[in-house]
Design an enzyme around this catalytic site. Structure first.
Site, PDB file in Angstrom:
ATOM      1  N   SER A   1      21.041  67.004  53.269  1.00 23.08           N
ATOM      2  CA  SER A   1      21.643  66.602  55.080  1.00 23.08           C
ATOM      3  C   SER A   1      23.599  66.773  54.562  1.00 23.08           C
ATOM      4  CB  SER A   1      21.563  65.220  55.475  1.00 23.08           C
ATOM      5  OG  SER A   1      20.007  65.034  55.694  1.00 23.08           O
ATOM      6  N   ASN A   2      23.975  66.762  53.779  1.00 25.26           N
ATOM      7  CA  ASN A   2      24.887  67.021  53.056  1.00 25.26           C
ATOM      8  C   ASN A   2      25.355  68.540  52.229  1.00 25.26           C
ATOM      9  OD1 ASN A   2      26.280  64.011  53.270  1.00 25.26           O
ATOM     10  ND2 ASN A   2      25.155  63.445  51.528  1.00 25.26           N
TER      11      ASN A   2
ATOM     12  N   LYS B   1      11.987  60.163  50.260  1.00 21.96           N
ATOM     13  CA  LYS B   1      13.699  59.917  49.935  1.00 21.96           C
ATOM     14  C   LYS B   1      13.545  59.257  51.371  1.00 21.96           C
ATOM     15  CE  LYS B   1      18.789  61.736  50.315  1.00 21.96           C
ATOM     16  NZ  LYS B   1      19.277  62.369  50.353  1.00 21.96           N
TER      17      LYS B   1
ATOM     18  N   SER C   1      16.217  58.308  54.057  1.00 20.81           N
ATOM     19  CA  SER C   1      17.453  57.487  54.250  1.00 20.81           C
ATOM     20  C   SER C   1      17.646  57.100  55.895  1.00 20.81           C
ATOM     21  CB  SER C   1      18.076  59.476  54.386  1.00 20.81           C
ATOM     22  OG  SER C   1      18.389  60.398  53.696  1.00 20.81           O
TER      23      SER C   1
END
Length: 219
Positions: A45-46, A164, A166
Site C-alpha cells: 500500500s505504501n 498481513k 493492515s
C-alpha cells in the site's frame, strides 16, 4: 518458510514526469539494507501498487532485487482484481526473484466478496504461484474484509504461509491469527493514508506468531 523479523515497506518514487524512478528506489533499498532490518517489502500500500501497471511493477521488483542479497528476504505485492491477473503477477514476481508475494483481496465487486469467493481465489493463486503467498487484508483501502473463517481454511494450504493484517481491529487480528500455527504467520502494520503516486509516510511490519509477539499491533 519463516518470515519472523522486521520488514520495511518501500515507497515507490517517481520522476517529475510521473515515471517510476527505479534508480531512486534502488538507492533507498540499499540505504535500508545497511540497517539490521530482516528484509524489504515493495509494491505494498505504501508503494502504491494499485497505481502501477504491470511493466512498472516488474521494473520496481527488478530494481530492488538487484541490490537485495539472496540472504535477505524481499516481499512484493502481486495482486490484481482477477484471479488470472493475480496469478500472472505472482509468476512474474517469482521469476524476478522475490521471496514471497503479498496478495491483497480483490474488492471491486464488493457484494460478491464472500468467504467462498476468497477461498477459491486464493486457493487458485496459491496453487499456481511459484513462490509462497501471504494473504493481505487492508480493509481501509479495499472496503472488504478477509474474515477469520476464510483465513482458517486458507491456512491449510501449503503455499500460503502468512497473513498481513493492515487494520486496527485488534479483536479481528486476535481471532484471525491461527493459534495452532508455529513460527511466523501474522503481521500487523496499519498503513498511513496515501495520495495518488506520491511519497508516503514510512511504516514497518513485524512478522510474528501470536505467542511470540503479542505486542505486534503496536509496530
Amino acid at each position: 518458510m519463516t518470515l519472523a523479523g522486521l520488514y520495511h515497506p518501500l515507497v515507490t518514487p517517481f520522476t517529475a514526469s510521473g515515471d517510476v524512478d527505479t534508480p531512486a528506489i534502488a538507492r533507498n533499498a540499499a540505504a535500508y539494507l545497511s540497517t539490521p532490518l530482516t528484509g524489504l517489502v515493495v509494491l505494498g500500500s505504501n508503494g502504491e501498487s494499485p497505481q502501477l501497471d504491470d511493466d512498472e511493477s516488474d521494473r520496481v521488483i527488478e530494481a530492488v532485487r538487484e541490490v537485495v542479497p539472496a540472504s535477505r528476504p524481499l516481499l512484493a505485492g502481486a495482486a490484481r482484481e482477477s484471479t488470472r491477473g493475480t496469478i500472472g503477477a505472482c509468476r512474474r514476481a517469482g521469476a524476478l526473484g522475490v521471496t514471497a508475494v503479498m496478495v491483497r483481496t480483490p474488492s471491486f465487486y464488493k457484494n460478491m466478496m464472500t468467504t467462498e469467493t476468497f477461498v477459491r481465489h486464493y486457493t487458485e493463486v496459491a496453487d499456481a504461484s511459484p513462490v509462497p503467498v501471504l494473504l493481505y487484508n487492508v480493509t481501509m483501502y479495499t472496503g472488504v474484509t478477509l474474515h477469520p473463517d476464510a483465513v482458517g481454511k486458507l491456512s491449510q494450504h501449503p503455499n500460503i504461509v502468512g497473513l498481513k493484517e493492515s487494520g486496527n481491529d485488534l479483536q479481528l487480528l486476535a481471532t484471525t491469527c491461527p493459534p495452532r500455527r508455529t513460527g511466523s504467520w501474522c503481521s500487523a502494520a496499519p498503513p498511513r493514508r496515501s495520495i495518488r503516486r506520491s511519497r508516503l509516510a514510512r511504516t514497518a511490519a513485524c512478522w510474528h506468531s501470536p505467542a511470540s509477539c503479542p505486542s505486534a499491533a503496536r509496530t
